[in-house]
Motif scaffolding. Structure first.
Motif, PDB file in Angstrom:
ATOM      1  N   LYS A 128     -25.868  17.023  -1.130  1.00 12.08           N
ATOM      2  CA  LYS A 128     -26.403  16.924  -2.487  1.00 12.08           C
ATOM      3  C   LYS A 128     -25.667  15.825  -3.244  1.00 12.08           C
ATOM      4  N   ALA A 167     -37.342  18.957 -10.603  1.00 11.54           N
ATOM      5  CA  ALA A 167     -36.318  19.612  -9.773  1.00 11.54           C
ATOM      6  C   ALA A 167     -35.357  18.593  -9.186  1.00 11.54           C
ATOM      7  N   MET A 168     -34.063  18.813  -9.385  1.00 11.56           N
ATOM      8  CA  MET A 168     -33.101  17.875  -8.807  1.00 11.56           C
ATOM      9  C   MET A 168     -31.872  18.500  -8.171  1.00 11.56           C
ATOM     10  N   SER A 200     -32.924  22.605  -5.387  1.00 14.94           N
ATOM     11  CA  SER A 200     -32.969  23.589  -4.301  1.00 14.94           C
ATOM     12  C   SER A 200     -31.819  24.594  -4.380  1.00 14.94           C
ATOM     13  N   ASN A 212     -36.043  26.978  -7.236  1.00 13.97           N
ATOM     14  CA  ASN A 212     -36.516  26.050  -6.198  1.00 13.97           C
ATOM     15  C   ASN A 212     -35.934  26.412  -4.839  1.00 13.97           C
ATOM     16  N   LYS A 239     -44.683  22.303  -4.156  1.00 17.33           N
ATOM     17  CA  LYS A 239     -44.566  20.891  -4.506  1.00 17.33           C
ATOM     18  C   LYS A 239     -44.208  20.050  -3.294  1.00 17.33           C
ATOM     19  N   THR A 293     -39.462   8.227  -6.871  1.00 19.85           N
ATOM     20  CA  THR A 293     -38.287   8.345  -6.003  1.00 19.85           C
ATOM     21  C   THR A 293     -38.745   8.530  -4.558  1.00 19.85           C
ATOM     22  N   GLY A 330     -43.083   9.242  -9.826  1.00 20.73           N
ATOM     23  CA  GLY A 330     -43.047   7.929 -10.464  1.00 20.73           C
ATOM     24  C   GLY A 330     -43.557   7.921 -11.895  1.00 20.73           C
ATOM     25  N   ARG A 333     -42.890   7.713 -15.593  1.00 23.11           N
ATOM     26  CA  ARG A 333     -41.688   7.189 -16.240  1.00 23.11           C
ATOM     27  C   ARG A 333     -41.780   7.158 -17.756  1.00 23.11           C
ATOM     28  N   ALA A 377     -38.393  13.370 -12.793  1.00 18.72           N
ATOM     29  CA  ALA A 377     -37.060  13.709 -12.285  1.00 18.72           C
ATOM     30  C   ALA A 377     -36.079  12.563 -12.531  1.00 18.72           C
TER      31      ALA A 377
HETATM   32  C1  FMN Z   1     -31.504  13.343  -7.249  1.00 19.13           C
HETATM   33  C2  FMN Z   1     -32.765  14.077  -6.933  1.00 19.13           C
HETATM   34  C3  FMN Z   1     -32.678  15.301  -6.292  1.00 19.13           C
HETATM   35  C4  FMN Z   1     -33.838  16.041  -5.977  1.00 19.13           C
HETATM   36  N1  FMN Z   1     -33.719  17.292  -5.427  1.00 19.13           N
HETATM   37  C5  FMN Z   1     -34.832  18.063  -5.263  1.00 19.13           C
HETATM   38  C6  FMN Z   1     -34.737  19.423  -4.873  1.00 19.13           C
HETATM   39  O1  FMN Z   1     -33.644  19.947  -4.657  1.00 19.13           O
HETATM   40  N2  FMN Z   1     -35.887  20.135  -4.719  1.00 19.13           N
HETATM   41  C7  FMN Z   1     -37.128  19.585  -4.948  1.00 19.13           C
HETATM   42  O2  FMN Z   1     -38.141  20.265  -4.841  1.00 19.13           O
HETATM   43  N3  FMN Z   1     -37.248  18.279  -5.326  1.00 19.13           N
HETATM   44  C8  FMN Z   1     -36.143  17.525  -5.505  1.00 19.13           C
HETATM   45  N4  FMN Z   1     -36.262  16.218  -5.940  1.00 19.13           N
HETATM   46  C9  FMN Z   1     -37.617  15.618  -6.045  1.00 19.13           C
HETATM   47  C10 FMN Z   1     -38.143  15.621  -7.471  1.00 19.13           C
HETATM   48  O3  FMN Z   1     -38.288  16.924  -7.980  1.00 19.13           O
HETATM   49  C11 FMN Z   1     -39.499  14.885  -7.572  1.00 19.13           C
HETATM   50  O4  FMN Z   1     -40.474  15.621  -6.882  1.00 19.13           O
HETATM   51  C12 FMN Z   1     -39.471  13.470  -7.004  1.00 19.13           C
HETATM   52  O5  FMN Z   1     -38.215  12.881  -7.222  1.00 19.13           O
HETATM   53  C13 FMN Z   1     -40.542  12.588  -7.633  1.00 19.13           C
HETATM   54  O6  FMN Z   1     -40.340  12.462  -9.027  1.00 19.13           O
HETATM   55  P1  FMN Z   1     -39.672  11.157  -9.707  1.00 19.13           P
HETATM   56  O7  FMN Z   1     -40.370   9.971  -9.139  1.00 19.13           O
HETATM   57  O8  FMN Z   1     -39.892  11.375 -11.183  1.00 19.13           O
HETATM   58  O9  FMN Z   1     -38.210  11.169  -9.355  1.00 19.13           O
HETATM   59  C14 FMN Z   1     -35.117  15.483  -6.283  1.00 19.13           C
HETATM   60  C15 FMN Z   1     -35.202  14.230  -6.925  1.00 19.13           C
HETATM   61  C16 FMN Z   1     -34.050  13.530  -7.260  1.00 19.13           C
HETATM   62  C17 FMN Z   1     -34.175  12.205  -7.950  1.00 19.13           C
END
Ligand code: FMN
Length: 352
Positions: free
Chosen positions: A12, A71-72, A101, A130, A197, A227, A278, A280, A299
Motif C-alpha cells: 500500500k 476508494a484509496m 481495501s 472496500n 467497482k 489512474t 479520470g 478531475r 480518487a
Molecule cells: C493511491 C490509490 C489507491 C487505490 N486503492 C484502491 C483500493 O484499495 N480499492 C479500490 O477499490 N480502488 C482503489 N483505487 C482505485 C480508485 O478507487 C479508482 O477506482 C481509480 O483510481 C480511478 O479513479 P481516478 O482516476 O479518479 O484515480 C485506488 C486509487 C489510488 C489512486
C-alpha cells in the motif's frame, strides 16, 4: 491533523508513493471519452445561480453534491492519517467517502483497524467500506462482509474487480475462476448494500450483463482514462521484466469512462451507477451525470491534496461542487434530475 511525513515500504505504501508522486500513473493517450463531450452553453439561462441545487440522495443518505472521494487507502499509519484527512473533508463538504481495501483487516485485524476508523471525524456522511473480489471469494461469507462494514461504520461495501492489476502485480492473484459465483452467494446472504467497482479498466458490456444478475445495489465504473493500475504495478517491478513491459503496453487497456457510464446505466436500469475513472473537475462530474451516472467518484486528485491536509482537500472538493453548479446554471438545469436529461454534444457535431 498534521501532514503525513513518512511513506511506509509495504505494497500500500508503494501504491500511495507511486500514485501521489509519479504523473506517469495518469493514463496517456486519448483520455476517458468525456473530453469530447460538451454542454450547449446558454447565454439566456433563465435561472438564478443561487437556486441551483446539486443535492442528491444516494443509498438513503442526502449529500450536498453527487460526489464521492474514491476508494484509496488503509492498513498502516500513513494510510490511516490520509483516510482521516479525506473523510473529515468529505464530511465538511457533505459528500461521500470511500475507504480503501480492508484486506489488511483480514490478515492483521487488531493492528490495522485503526487506519480505517473515520466515523469520529465523519459521523454522518455516506461511507463505503472496500474489499477485493479475490479476498471475498477466498475468505468471506455474507456475514463476514457485514462484519467488515460494521467494524468501520460503513453504510455499504464496495467490492473491487481488478484482474488487470493482479495480472501485472509482482505478487498478484492470477486465478480468477469462480468470482461471479462467490459474488452471487455473498450478495444473496449479506445484509449490506454492495457496489461492485473496477479500479481503472472500466466495466464493459459483458461484465455488466453478468453483474446485473446479482443482488447488488449498483456499480462504479472506474473506467480507462485516469489512474492506471497496470502502470502503477509496472513501476513496482524493480527492473524491466516481461510483466512490467505488459503493464506499460496495457496502461490504457479497457473501457473508457464515458462508454462505461452509458453501458452501466443501460445494464443496471434503476440501480446505482457511480461514474469514475479520470474525472478531475466539476465539469467532468456534470458530464458523468448527463451520461447517466447518479454520482461520480474521484480518487487521485484528492490524494494529492490530502498530503497538504484537510483544508486543501476541502478547497478541492468545493471547487468541484462550485464548477458543477455553474455548469448546471449555464446548461439551464436547476437540479440533478434536469442535468441528467440535458443533451451533451459530441465535438459540437453529434447529439448523444
Ligand atoms: C493511491 C490509490 C489507491 C487505490 N486503492 C484502491 C483500493 O484499495 N480499492 C479500490 O477499490 N480502488 C482503489 N483505487 C482505485 C480508485 O478507487 C479508482 O477506482 C481509480 O483510481 C480511478 O479513479 P481516478 O482516476 O479518479 O484515480 C485506488 C486509487 C489510488 C489512486
Amino acid at each position: 491533523m498534521s501532514e503525513p511525513t513518512e511513506m511506509p515500504s509495504d505494497r500500500k505504501g508503494d501504491h500511495l508513493r507511486i500514485a501521489a508522486y509519479d504523473e506517469r500513473t495518469q493514463q496517456p493517450g486519448p483520455g476517458n471519452g468525456l473530453e469530447h463531450l460538451s454542454f450547449e452553453a446558454l447565454s439566456l439561462p433563465e435561472l438564478d445561480l443561487e437556486q441551483v441545487s446539486t443535492a442528491c440522495t444516494i443509498l438513503g443518505k442526502t449529500l450536498k453534491a453527487p460526489l464521492l472521494v474514491g476508494a484509496m487507502t488503509g492498513g498502516n499509519a500513513l494510510a490511516g492519517q490520509l483516510n482521516r484527512i479525506l473523510a473529515e473533508a468529505a464530511e465538511r463538504c457533505g459528500v461521500g467517502f470511500c475507504l480503501g481495501s480492508q484486506r489488511p483487516m483480514l490478515d492483521l485485524h487488531d493492528s490495522s483497524i485503526a487506519s480505517f476508523a473515520v466515523r469520529d471525524v465523519a459521523p454522518t456522511t455516506l461511507i463505503f467500506g472496500n474489499i477485493g473480489a479475490i479476498q471475498l471469494r477466498d475468505h468471506l461469507s455474507g456475514q463476514d462482509l457485514d462484519r467488515l462494514a460494521r467494524a468501520v461504520g460503513a453504510d455499504a461495501m464496495m467490492v473491487h474487480l481488478n484482474p488487470l492489476q493482479e495480472a501485472i502485480q509482482p505478487e498478484g492473484d492470477r486465478d480468477w475462476r469462480g468470482i461471479h459465483d462467490a459474488l452471487a452467494e455473498v450478495a444473496a446472504s449479506s445484509g449490506t448494500p454492495i457496489v461492485i467497482k473496477e479500479v481503472g479498466m472500466g466495466l464493459g458490456a459483458q461484465t455488466l450483463r453478468r453483474l446485473r444478475t446479482l443482488g447488488i445495489a449498483g456499480v462504479e465504473t472506474a473506467g480507462v482514462g485516469g489512474t492506471s493500475w497496470a502502470r502503477i504495478e509496472s513501476l513496482r517491478h524493480l527492473e524491466r521484466t516481461p510483466r512490467s513491459i505488459a503493464g506499460e503496453v496495457l496502461a490504457g487497456y479497457g473501457t473508457g469512462t464515458a462508454a462505461s457510464i452509458q453501458l452501466a446505466r443501460e445494464a443496471m436500469q434503476n440501480r446505482l451507477v457511480i461514474g469514475s475513472g479520470g474525472l478531475r473537475t466539476g465539469l467532468d462530474v456534470a458530464r458523468g451525470i448527463a451520461l447517466g451516472a447518479d454520482a461520480c467518484a474521484m480518487a487521485w486528485p484528492f490524494l494529492k491534496a490530502a498530503h497538504q491536509g484537510v483544508d486543501a482537500v476541502v478547497t478541492e472538493i468545493q471547487g468541484v461542487i462550485e464548477t458543477l453548479r455553474i455548469v448546471m446554471f449555464l446548461a439551464g438545469a436547476p437540479d440533478l434530475h434536469q442535468l441528467a436529461r440535458t443533451q451533451l454534444v459530441d465535438h459540437g457535431l453529434r447529439s448523444l
